[in-house]
Design a protein around this motif. Sequence first.
Motif, PDB file in Angstrom:
ATOM      1  N   GLY A 150     -13.856  -9.010  64.930  1.00  0.00           N
ATOM      2  CA  GLY A 150     -12.667  -9.592  65.558  1.00  0.00           C
ATOM      3  C   GLY A 150     -11.617 -10.007  64.534  1.00  0.00           C
ATOM      4  N   PRO A 151     -11.983 -10.849  63.564  1.00  0.00           N
ATOM      5  CA  PRO A 151     -11.004 -11.243  62.545  1.00  0.00           C
ATOM      6  C   PRO A 151     -10.451 -10.055  61.749  1.00  0.00           C
ATOM      7  CG  PRO A 151     -12.846 -12.756  62.536  1.00  0.00           C
ATOM      8  CD  PRO A 151     -13.215 -11.641  63.472  1.00  0.00           C
ATOM      9  N   PHE A 152     -11.274  -9.033  61.525  1.00  0.00           N
ATOM     10  CA  PHE A 152     -10.820  -7.814  60.826  1.00  0.00           C
ATOM     11  C   PHE A 152      -9.610  -7.220  61.548  1.00  0.00           C
ATOM     12  CE2 PHE A 152     -10.886  -3.168  60.543  1.00  0.00           C
ATOM     13  CZ  PHE A 152     -10.995  -2.936  59.182  1.00  0.00           C
ATOM     14  N   TYR A 153      -9.711  -7.117  62.874  1.00  0.00           N
ATOM     15  CA  TYR A 153      -8.606  -6.541  63.648  1.00  0.00           C
ATOM     16  C   TYR A 153      -7.481  -7.548  63.898  1.00  0.00           C
ATOM     17  CZ  TYR A 153     -11.081  -2.183  64.217  1.00  0.00           C
ATOM     18  OH  TYR A 153     -11.705  -0.983  63.955  1.00  0.00           O
ATOM     19  N   ARG A 154      -7.797  -8.858  63.896  1.00  0.00           N
ATOM     20  CA  ARG A 154      -6.748  -9.870  64.028  1.00  0.00           C
ATOM     21  C   ARG A 154      -5.793  -9.760  62.844  1.00  0.00           C
ATOM     22  NH1 ARG A 154      -9.650 -14.188  64.381  1.00  0.00           N
ATOM     23  NH2 ARG A 154      -9.737 -14.175  66.642  1.00  0.00           N
ATOM     24  N   GLU A 155      -6.356  -9.580  61.635  1.00  0.00           N
ATOM     25  CA  GLU A 155      -5.528  -9.437  60.427  1.00  0.00           C
ATOM     26  C   GLU A 155      -4.588  -8.237  60.520  1.00  0.00           C
ATOM     27  OE1 GLU A 155      -8.161  -9.171  57.082  1.00  0.00           O
ATOM     28  OE2 GLU A 155      -8.997 -11.167  57.439  1.00  0.00           O
TER      29      GLU A 155
END
Length: 194
Positions: free
Chosen positions: A162-167
């Motif tokens: 999730g955070p990977f794609y949020r960035e």
Amino acid sequence: MRLILLGPPGAGKGTQAQLLVEKYGIPQLSTGDMLRAAVAAGTEVGRKAQAIIEAGELVSDDIVVGIVAERIEEEDAKGGFILDGFPRTIPQADALDSMLAERGLALDAVIEFKVDEAQLVHRIERRAAETAAAGKPIRKDDNPEVFQRRLREFREATVAVGPFYRERGLLRTVDGMAPVEAVTRQIEQIVSAA
């Protein structure tokens, strides 16, 4: 439209993926299904995967991404696709992004299903009880021990996706505990804005 549905087991990804398939006419791509199909078809990647599976090993990220790469070249996926259950790790997400970039493609959105894990466990137990009461076979994934293990695996590896794609500005969230119709409306808003 190219989407990833991200969230723990039992969050409703499969239900929503089927609704998207019906509405937009794009395929839902399950890496497990694609892996079995590649092995059955005897493709180059399928033969590599079969040798690894027969040796009792886990299929590498490269092979899984290769299977996804083969599958998105098929005619029904030219207009887009829905990935459900993949990528599961940061290395898989990196490899997927690279593979798509090589083809001049990009994801439109990553939709993360936010859920309350305690309520999710009750949801799965209820689904298993209703299935059994209806005289139907209970899904292997609805076994409480299996479900808890899959939830742990999600927390340990997949939650970082999730955070990977949020960035990258691609992550959108929906309330996975809402009724099916409400989740569908949230997803339609995301898709129409993508």
